[in-house]
Structures are given as C-alpha cells and as structure tokens.
Write a protein that holds these residues in place. Structure first.
Motif, PDB file in Angstrom:
ATOM      1  N   LEU A  61       0.655  -1.343  -0.069  1.00  0.00           N
ATOM      2  CA  LEU A  61       0.148  -0.129   0.135  1.00  0.00           C
ATOM      3  C   LEU A  61       0.932   1.266   0.097  1.00  0.00           C
ATOM      4  CD1 LEU A  61      -2.792  -1.196   2.417  1.00  0.00           C
ATOM      5  CD2 LEU A  61      -3.329  -0.558   0.171  1.00  0.00           C
ATOM      6  N   ASP A  62       2.084   1.155   0.360  1.00  0.00           N
ATOM      7  CA  ASP A  62       3.140   2.294   0.287  1.00  0.00           C
ATOM      8  C   ASP A  62       2.916   3.039  -1.067  1.00  0.00           C
ATOM      9  OD1 ASP A  62       4.781   3.887   1.361  1.00  0.00           O
ATOM     10  OD2 ASP A  62       6.408   3.059   0.486  1.00  0.00           O
ATOM     11  N   GLY A  63       2.496   4.266  -1.023  1.00  0.00           N
ATOM     12  CA  GLY A  63       2.372   5.178  -2.160  1.00  0.00           C
ATOM     13  C   GLY A  63       1.209   4.877  -3.105  1.00  0.00           C
ATOM     14  N   ALA A  90      -4.381  -1.492   6.935  1.00  0.00           N
ATOM     15  CA  ALA A  90      -3.095  -1.290   6.669  1.00  0.00           C
ATOM     16  C   ALA A  90      -2.967   0.011   5.971  1.00  0.00           C
ATOM     17  CB  ALA A  90      -2.420  -2.396   5.915  1.00  0.00           C
ATOM     18  N   VAL A  91      -3.806   0.846   5.497  1.00  0.00           N
ATOM     19  CA  VAL A  91      -3.548   1.849   4.629  1.00  0.00           C
ATOM     20  C   VAL A  91      -2.804   2.900   5.704  1.00  0.00           C
ATOM     21  CG1 VAL A  91      -4.881   4.062   3.545  1.00  0.00           C
ATOM     22  CG2 VAL A  91      -5.775   1.538   3.282  1.00  0.00           C
ATOM     23  N   PRO A  92      -1.826   3.441   5.159  1.00  0.00           N
ATOM     24  CA  PRO A  92      -0.940   4.470   6.117  1.00  0.00           C
ATOM     25  C   PRO A  92      -2.021   5.801   6.369  1.00  0.00           C
ATOM     26  CG  PRO A  92       0.189   3.641   4.086  1.00  0.00           C
ATOM     27  CD  PRO A  92      -1.037   3.278   3.700  1.00  0.00           C
ATOM     28  N   ALA A  93      -1.809   6.273   7.591  1.00  0.00           N
ATOM     29  CA  ALA A  93      -2.316   7.285   8.173  1.00  0.00           C
ATOM     30  C   ALA A  93      -2.276   8.414   7.206  1.00  0.00           C
ATOM     31  CB  ALA A  93      -1.994   7.725   9.366  1.00  0.00           C
ATOM     32  N   GLY A  94      -3.228   8.986   6.857  1.00  0.00           N
ATOM     33  CA  GLY A  94      -3.259  10.402   5.818  1.00  0.00           C
ATOM     34  C   GLY A  94      -3.282  10.012   4.425  1.00  0.00           C
ATOM     35  N   CYS A  95      -3.246   8.664   4.338  1.00  0.00           N
ATOM     36  CA  CYS A  95      -3.281   8.390   2.802  1.00  0.00           C
ATOM     37  C   CYS A  95      -4.869   8.114   2.429  1.00  0.00           C
ATOM     38  CB  CYS A  95      -2.471   7.092   2.687  1.00  0.00           C
ATOM     39  SG  CYS A  95      -0.727   7.615   2.839  1.00  0.00           S
ATOM     40  N   GLY A 129     -14.611   5.192   4.701  1.00  0.00           N
ATOM     41  CA  GLY A 129     -13.621   6.681   4.586  1.00  0.00           C
ATOM     42  C   GLY A 129     -12.865   6.952   3.637  1.00  0.00           C
ATOM     43  N   LEU A 130     -12.431   6.118   2.742  1.00  0.00           N
ATOM     44  CA  LEU A 130     -11.547   6.219   1.727  1.00  0.00           C
ATOM     45  C   LEU A 130     -12.567   6.563   0.190  1.00  0.00           C
ATOM     46  CD1 LEU A 130      -9.157   3.316   1.738  1.00  0.00           C
ATOM     47  CD2 LEU A 130      -8.779   5.463   2.454  1.00  0.00           C
ATOM     48  N   PRO A 131     -12.148   7.029  -0.578  1.00  0.00           N
ATOM     49  CA  PRO A 131     -12.706   7.558  -1.743  1.00  0.00           C
ATOM     50  C   PRO A 131     -12.965   5.814  -2.517  1.00  0.00           C
ATOM     51  CG  PRO A 131     -10.459   8.060  -2.133  1.00  0.00           C
ATOM     52  CD  PRO A 131     -10.759   7.740  -0.622  1.00  0.00           C
ATOM     53  N   TRP A 132     -14.233   5.590  -3.012  1.00  0.00           N
ATOM     54  CA  TRP A 132     -14.549   4.250  -3.234  1.00  0.00           C
ATOM     55  C   TRP A 132     -15.398   4.141  -4.831  1.00  0.00           C
ATOM     56  CZ3 TRP A 132     -19.645   2.440  -3.112  1.00  0.00           C
ATOM     57  CH2 TRP A 132     -20.485   3.199  -2.528  1.00  0.00           C
ATOM     58  N   THR A 133     -15.334   3.046  -5.248  1.00  0.00           N
ATOM     59  CA  THR A 133     -15.866   2.735  -6.399  1.00  0.00           C
ATOM     60  C   THR A 133     -16.356   1.105  -6.340  1.00  0.00           C
ATOM     61  OG1 THR A 133     -15.199   4.309  -7.801  1.00  0.00           O
ATOM     62  CG2 THR A 133     -16.212   2.564  -8.970  1.00  0.00           C
ATOM     63  N   VAL A 134     -17.501   0.881  -6.625  1.00  0.00           N
ATOM     64  CA  VAL A 134     -17.958  -0.425  -6.462  1.00  0.00           C
ATOM     65  C   VAL A 134     -18.615  -0.918  -8.053  1.00  0.00           C
ATOM     66  CG1 VAL A 134     -19.502  -2.406  -5.730  1.00  0.00           C
ATOM     67  CG2 VAL A 134     -18.123  -0.943  -4.144  1.00  0.00           C
ATOM     68  N   LEU A 135     -18.076  -1.984  -8.668  1.00  0.00           N
ATOM     69  CA  LEU A 135     -18.502  -2.458  -9.998  1.00  0.00           C
ATOM     70  C   LEU A 135     -19.031  -3.903  -9.477  1.00  0.00           C
ATOM     71  CD1 LEU A 135     -19.181  -2.644 -13.109  1.00  0.00           C
ATOM     72  CD2 LEU A 135     -16.846  -3.578 -13.114  1.00  0.00           C
TER      73      LEU A 135
END
Length: 255
Positions: A61-63, A90-95, A129-135
C-alpha cells in the motif's frame, strides 16, 4: 503516476487487469501470496503478501494511489470479510487511495452465502472513509465453463431447470476496472453483464459441442429457496448487457 495496487493480481481477473493498467500508462503493483516467477505478468512492481495474515500489506500500500481489490477466496467466502478489513487497516495514516471493488450482480437480492459476503464487503468498502467505487458484474465465462466441465464428467449432465445466467468475459471486466481505477471515485457504477442471458442447459450444450465429451444434458427441478430467485432473474442485468464476447467465442478462444 502513483502505483495502482491489484490484490489477487495473479488470479483470473488480476492477470488480465495488470497488463491493461500498464497499457494505459499506469504503474501496476501486484499483491500475490507467492514470489514472482519466470513467465509471470510483466508487472512494474511485485509484492509478496497475504491478506489472511496481513503480511506484506504495508509495502503493497505504500504510495498507492488506487487499489483494485480483486482477491477473493472462492472456497472459503467468509474469509473475504477479514481480508478487506486487514487491507483497510494497513492503509497508511493520512493516505486516501481510491478503493475499487469488484462485486457480483444480485448480491443484494439472492439469499446465497457467498453473495451475502460480497454485499457485506461492499458495505465495508463504502463505510471505509476512503474514496471508493464498486462495480457489480455477472458470472465470468471461466467460472461457468469450469462448473459445466465438472458436471460433464458424469454420464449425464444434470442442470437446474429454468436457471439462467448472463456470463461475461473477464477481459471485458478488467477493461472496465482499468477505466474505473484511473478515473474519479464514483461509488456504485452501472453493472456489467455479458451480451446474452442464457439457460444453464443451453450453456452446457454449447460447452459440450465445443469441448466434448458427448453427453446428454438433463434439466431437472431443484428444490430450495434460491432457484425461484434465479428464475426471476435477480442475478441478471439485461439492461447492462454491455459485454460483447459470447460464451461460444470464449470457448473457441480458450480451446
């Protein structure tokens, strides 16, 4: 361009998706349980990790600017829920990577355990809380062919009477996911189904005609509460029959 992480990057969908992302100019990053081998996908980046344990997820997930979550356990569906929870944890804080999830048509209607798991994962993605898309897509040709292939080992091929499917080509699903991953988060997007709604019996006959062996297809009534929903087409999306590859074309192409 920031990397696009593909979980399940060596699976049926992932191995089609990664080259399309690269062809579109993206840096694809594969998350796989195994180390990279000679002849594997020509991916710009490769991370060995495990959604069941969380190993390797920090590196994966880094970057990453987007994550296309394709990984799913077809034998132990319930594991998909803790897997996506570990991925999100595991998503880094602030990402805030764009999270794209492939689900299945009818998971909000059909009372099938694996469909209910897909719906639950959708809810986790939407509330992350993340931007998301579901197909949501219909069944892959690969899955339909594999199931019929198992039944074709029997002297007579039994199929549920009245059941219909709308199989879609995994490559076309990968193409749609590529556009979604590189585009803006869109929440729920229009579903993607194959070009034709077919009876299971008709699909079985097409499979046998293309690959043999010579078998008789017998359509049988199946008791239970699932088949009536399938007869009503709860798992179909004829208004979104946007796929163009037919089941027969898939069979001819894959030999």
């Amino acid at each position: 361009m920031t990397p696009v992480l593909v979980t399940g990057g060596t699976g049926t969908l992932g191995r089609r998706l990664v080259p399309l992302l690269e062809a579109a100019g993206a840096t694809a990053r594969v998350l796989s349980r195994r180390d990279r081998r000679a002849g594997d996908l020509v991916a710009a980046q490769w991370v060995t990790g495990d959604l069941d344990t969380g190993a390797g997820l920090d590196e994966a997930l880094d970057g990453a600017g987007a994550v296309v979550h394709c990984a799913s356990d077809s034998k132990r569906w319930a594991r998909d829920v803790p897997a996506v929870e570990r991925l999100l944890a595991a998503v880094p804080a602030g990402c805030t990577p764009h999270l794209v999830y492939l689900s299945i048509v009818g998971d909000d209607v059909l009372p099938i355990p694996c469909y209910r798991v897909k719906l639950r994962v959708e809810g986790i993605v939407a509330s992350s809380g993340l931007p998301w898309t579901v197909l949501r897509a219909s069944q892959f040709h690969d899955l339909v062919a594999a199931g019929i292939g198992v039944l074709a080992r029997l002297p007579v091929v039994p199929v549920p009477d009245g059941a219909r499917l709308q199989p879609v080509d995994a490559g076309e699903v990968a193409d749609r996911l590529t556009s979604l991953a590189l585009g803006a988060p869109s929440a729920y997007v229009p579903e993607l189904g194959g070009p034709h709604v077919r009876t299971v019996g008709g699909l079985a006959r097409a499979y046998l005609a293309a690959r043999g062996p010579r078998r008789r297809v017998v359509e049988l009534p199946v008791p239970g509460f699932v088949l009536p929903s399938m007869r009503r087409g709860a798992h179909l999306t004829p208004e979104h029959a946007d796929g163009s590859v037919t089941f027969e074309q898939f069979l001819a192409r894959t030999g």
